[in-house]
Design a protein around this motif. Structure first.
Motif, PDB file in Angstrom:
ATOM      1  N   UNK A 262       0.809  -1.160  -0.048  1.00  0.00           N
ATOM      2  CA  UNK A 262      -0.133  -0.188  -0.031  1.00  0.00           C
ATOM      3  C   UNK A 262       0.898   1.055  -0.073  1.00  0.00           C
ATOM      4  N   UNK A 263       2.055   1.224   0.404  1.00  0.00           N
ATOM      5  CA  UNK A 263       3.173   2.222   0.805  1.00  0.00           C
ATOM      6  C   UNK A 263       3.690   2.543  -0.758  1.00  0.00           C
ATOM      7  N   UNK A 284      -1.497  -4.470 -13.890  1.00  0.00           N
ATOM      8  CA  UNK A 284      -1.837  -4.650 -12.438  1.00  0.00           C
ATOM      9  C   UNK A 284      -0.688  -3.878 -11.575  1.00  0.00           C
ATOM     10  N   UNK A 285       0.656  -4.263 -11.818  1.00  0.00           N
ATOM     11  CA  UNK A 285       1.752  -3.391 -10.789  1.00  0.00           C
ATOM     12  C   UNK A 285       1.682  -1.848 -11.217  1.00  0.00           C
ATOM     13  N   UNK A 291       0.608   3.862  -9.915  1.00  0.00           N
ATOM     14  CA  UNK A 291      -0.475   5.019  -9.883  1.00  0.00           C
ATOM     15  C   UNK A 291      -1.096   5.066  -8.281  1.00  0.00           C
ATOM     16  N   UNK A 292      -1.024   4.025  -7.447  1.00  0.00           N
ATOM     17  CA  UNK A 292      -1.604   3.992  -6.143  1.00  0.00           C
ATOM     18  C   UNK A 292      -2.975   3.798  -6.258  1.00  0.00           C
ATOM     19  N   UNK A 293      -3.475   3.428  -7.286  1.00  0.00           N
ATOM     20  CA  UNK A 293      -5.028   2.977  -7.395  1.00  0.00           C
ATOM     21  C   UNK A 293      -5.336   1.334  -7.041  1.00  0.00           C
ATOM     22  N   UNK A 294      -5.502   1.523  -5.616  1.00  0.00           N
ATOM     23  CA  UNK A 294      -5.917   0.289  -5.061  1.00  0.00           C
ATOM     24  C   UNK A 294      -7.311  -0.121  -5.194  1.00  0.00           C
ATOM     25  N   UNK A 295      -7.561  -1.411  -5.154  1.00  0.00           N
ATOM     26  CA  UNK A 295      -9.105  -2.196  -4.854  1.00  0.00           C
ATOM     27  C   UNK A 295      -9.069  -2.987  -3.889  1.00  0.00           C
TER      28      UNK A 295
END
Length: 357
Positions: A262-263, A284-285, A291-295
């Motif tokens: 997450x960091x 995905x990576x 991009x820091x776009x997390x689901x």
């Protein structure tokens, strides 16, 4: 003394490292801690004495971190370096005790600063200092511990040791800055990752071990051997730490599992998985770590991709390879009165590459 830099050639993903089989009795720090227990009592007493201040928040905040646990591996390296040189001694010199304390203060200061940078709220199973007292207080108390560390180094009376630990402190800061520059870049070169972990982790292990040997009167050969032991142990330790972020749970680690993900921290498992990824996986990576776009399910997917490409296994093999190099650095300590401590140091190296917390 110049550190021997590590390169990508030191890591061969997918090739089993010598000694990577699960031992019948898992390695531990027990033997090393037992041999140096009397010294560590003095180190802990010195830590408490040197944390005192007329400003109550300083010992309160610093004490929260230092008393929260930790393996104390870095001061143990200093004590071991001193003891293996003066092998007949049962207790290390006052100067070695001060240096071991200085090393712990340097490490603690970097942890306080790291938690602010990473916006961490858990360390060693407890709330971080910045979560309790705020970022400003954590940074300033970290600066206080750095200052105390340099006082102790000066008191040791050895200019070479002061130079070694001062250079290590500068390398740590440089590595932390470099880590910031590669964050979010999953296509980071392996060499850049290795340079970061050498600077942010391994160099303090190396400087601690070498300084202990030097303060006890060790010659260049002995000091270099302890330097290389600490450097390779530190590399094994950090690679394991990076792998654990994707394999252990929060209770085991004492921090939130998946924090590195997450960091957007670029670590060995990520680099190895990215190198073998197909176009969809690379997308995905880039979406997550780039991009820091997390689901919600992204961490589980990251673990799945790593498992598919055996990135964790390769990371563990790399850690074991460095642990074996640390053991090999101890071959010069073959005197009968050095054997017990040398054996304990070898087990500590194996522990660094085998630990689960």
């Amino acid at each position: 003394m110049v550190a021997q830099s590590v390169t990508a050639e030191d890591i061969t993903p997918g090739v089993p490292a010598t000694g990577n089989a699960v031992p019948q009795h898992p390695p531990s720090l027990t033997a090393l801690v037992g041999l140096l227990a009397d010294d560590m009592v003095q180190v802990n007493e010195t830590i408490m004495a040197r944390m005192t201040s007329d400003v109550p928040l300083i010992p309160q905040l610093a004490g929260h971190l230092i008393a929260s646990g930790g393996k104390r591996m870095r001061p143990l390296m200093t004590l071991a370096g001193a003891r293996i040189v003066s092998a007949n001694a049962t207790v290390s010199s006052v100067e070695a005790i001060k240096l071991a304390t200085a090393v712990e203060f340097i490490h603690s200061a970097t942890l306080l600063h790291d938690d602010v940078i990473d916006e961490s709220n858990m360390r060693r199973g407890q709330n971080t200092a910045n979560a309790l007292w705020g970022n400003d207080a954590s940074v300033l108390v970290g600066d206080f511990l750095f200052a105390r560390a340099f006082e102790l180094m000066v008191e040791s009376g050895n200019i070479d040791v002061l130079g070694t630990l001062s250079s290590a402190s500068a390398r740590i800061t440089e590595a932390e800055i470099k880590q910031m520059t590669i964050a979010g870049n999953p296509d980071t070169r392996l060499e850049d990752y290795l340079d970061v972990i050498e600077g942010k982790t391994a160099i303090l292990f190396a400087a601690a071990a070498a300084s202990g040997a030097k303060i006890a009167g060790g010659n260049e050969q002995v000091t270099q051997a302890m330097h290389m032991y600490g450097l390779n142990l530190g590399l094994a330790f950090q690679i394991m730490d990076d792998a654990l972020d994707y394999t252990a749970d929060s209770a085991q680690m004492g921090k939130n599992a998946g924090d590195d993900f997450l960091d957007q921290k670029i670590t060995l498992p990520v680099i190895l998985a990215y190198q073998k990824a197909n176009d969809e996986e690379r997308g995905f990576w880039h979406r997550t770590m780039g991009d820091g776009n997390f689901a919600a399910e992204d961490f589980a997917k990251a673990q799945s991709i790593m498992a598919h490409h055996k990135a964790i296994e390769a990371s563990l093999e790399a850690a074991t390879s460095y642990a074996n190099k640390a053991k090999a650095a101890l071959t010069i300590f073959d005197a009968p009165n050095q054997a017990e401590l040398a054996h304990a140091l070898r087990e500590a190296a194996a522990f660094a590459a085998f630990r689960r917390t």
